[in-house]
Scaffold this active site. Structure first.
Site, mmCIF file in Angstrom:
data_model
loop_
_atom_site.group_PDB
_atom_site.id
_atom_site.type_symbol
_atom_site.label_atom_id
_atom_site.label_comp_id
_atom_site.label_asym_id
_atom_site.label_seq_id
_atom_site.Cartn_x
_atom_site.Cartn_y
_atom_site.Cartn_z
ATOM 1 N N ASP A 143 -47.235 35.994 4.465
ATOM 2 C CA ASP A 143 -46.404 37.152 4.119
ATOM 3 C C ASP A 143 -45.800 37.773 5.381
ATOM 4 O O ASP A 143 -44.640 38.195 5.390
ATOM 5 C CB ASP A 143 -47.238 38.193 3.374
ATOM 6 C CG ASP A 143 -47.905 37.632 2.139
ATOM 7 O OD1 ASP A 143 -47.287 36.793 1.469
ATOM 8 O OD2 ASP A 143 -49.052 38.025 1.859
ATOM 9 N N HIS A 172 -52.020 39.754 -1.628
ATOM 10 C CA HIS A 172 -51.346 38.502 -1.299
ATOM 11 C C HIS A 172 -50.737 37.857 -2.537
ATOM 12 O O HIS A 172 -50.802 36.654 -2.723
ATOM 13 C CB HIS A 172 -52.349 37.548 -0.618
ATOM 14 C CG HIS A 172 -51.746 36.272 -0.120
ATOM 15 N ND1 HIS A 172 -50.662 36.244 0.737
ATOM 16 C CD2 HIS A 172 -52.077 34.975 -0.354
ATOM 17 C CE1 HIS A 172 -50.358 34.983 1.013
ATOM 18 N NE2 HIS A 172 -51.200 34.190 0.354
#
Length: 325
Positions: A143, A172
């Site tokens: 990310d 996530h």
């Protein structure tokens, strides 16, 4: 001497992450485990002229135990892409083996859904009385990598991506991923309007869907995830060697009492796990850092993320007692 292990080393993420770990000069022993093909992967990697001695194991003859003996850092990419129920059982079994064979190892969980698999590992370690929250990490580095790359693109200079940093907090998956663009360094070089910020945020949150679509449904993010996993492993190894490292990871807020309480106050809801900025040291997490100033849009993202995060954590915890996820 550093002994690294990859569990799920013959898979789409496992092979490239094993390759990248083999190229890390700090690692001197690399042990690989999977249910198929691991000896071949190990033989292939062993021809690379870097220090790590590579060995591959299969399940027969206590292969998993042999893989984990003496492990200092364990990377877990094992599982089936986007199959949370299957992955829960796989991660549970691997965590059990770690608890009984390498309880002091740093554990880096890549297997999705990370929001649930990290709590699964924690619960297994607790049951074996070897849980150390300072040494358990959900790898959210992809990310962060995406945020840096996409922001550099928006700013018109993709070559600057390595120098762009964007804290990514929360979890996530999807809306639990919170890119804090207001804290980007260097600051946004273009005056992005709110619509552009929201579009960039959504792209970071759902970057995985972009890859699945580009692969025509035949796969998910494997190479970029392997890169991110190896990058995070490198940060852990640097910290163990005494370098000061600050990054983000999905961790237990109990890993640092003072910092964890501060973050819990900022969140406004008790959550056991959250992706936060952490200072790493030789024993893992030394400090959990506050979220910092969030603008109103980012506060809204945080509020939207909390229910899904709580549900995912609860599913992971409950899986150990109910065998359902």
């Amino acid at each position: 001497m550093v002994h690294a292990v990859v569990l799920g080393a013959a898979g789409g993420i496992g092979q490239p992450v094993s390759l990248l770990l083999k190229t890390n000069p700090i690692i001197t022993k690399l042990s690989l485990f999977d249910i198929v093909n691991t000896p071949g992967v190990a033989a292939d990697l062993s021809h690379i002229s870097t220090p790590a001695v590579v060995t591959g194991y299969l399940p027969p003859d206590d292969g998993l135990k042999k893989t984990l003996e003496g492990a200092e850092i364990v990377v877990i990419p094992a599982g089936v892409p986007r199959k949370p129920g299957i992955n829960a059982g796989i991660v549970r079994d691997l965590a059990t083996a770690i608890a009984t064979t390498a309880p002091k190892a740093f554990i880096l969980v890549i297997s999705n859904p990370v929001n649930s698999t990290v709590p699964i590992v924690a619960e297994v370690l607790k049951k074996h009385n070897v849980y150390d929250p300072k040494r358990l990490f959900g790898v959210t580095t992809l990310d962060i990598v995406r945020a840096s790359t996409f922001l550099a693109e928006v700013n018109g200079d993709v070559t600057a991506a390595p120098t762009v940093t964007v804290p990514v907090l929360g979890g996530h998956s999807g809306v639990t991923i919170l890119p804090i663009l207001s804290q980007a360094q260097p600051s946004l070089s273009k005056n992005l309007d709110q619509a552009a910020i929201e579009a960039l945020t959504k792209r970071i949150q759902f970057g995985g869907d972009e890859v699945v679509k580009a692969k025509d449904g035949a796969g998910s993010a494997t190479l970029s995830m392997a890169y991110a996993g190896a990058e995070f492993a490198a940060k852990i190894l640097k910290a163990v060697k005494g370098e000061e490292v600050i990054t983000q990871s999905y961790v237990s807020l109990d890993a640092c009492t003072e910092g964890g309480k501060k973050v819990a106050q900022e969140i406004g809801t008790p959550l056991e796990f959250f992706s936060v900025s952490v200072k790493l040291g030789p024993n893992g997490i030394e400090k959990i850092l506050p979220l910092g100033d969030l603008n109103e849009y980012e506060k809204g993202l945080l509020k939207a993320a909390i229910p899904e995060l709580q549900e995912s954590i609860t599913k992971g915890v409950n899986f150990i007692s109910t065998s359902k996820l």
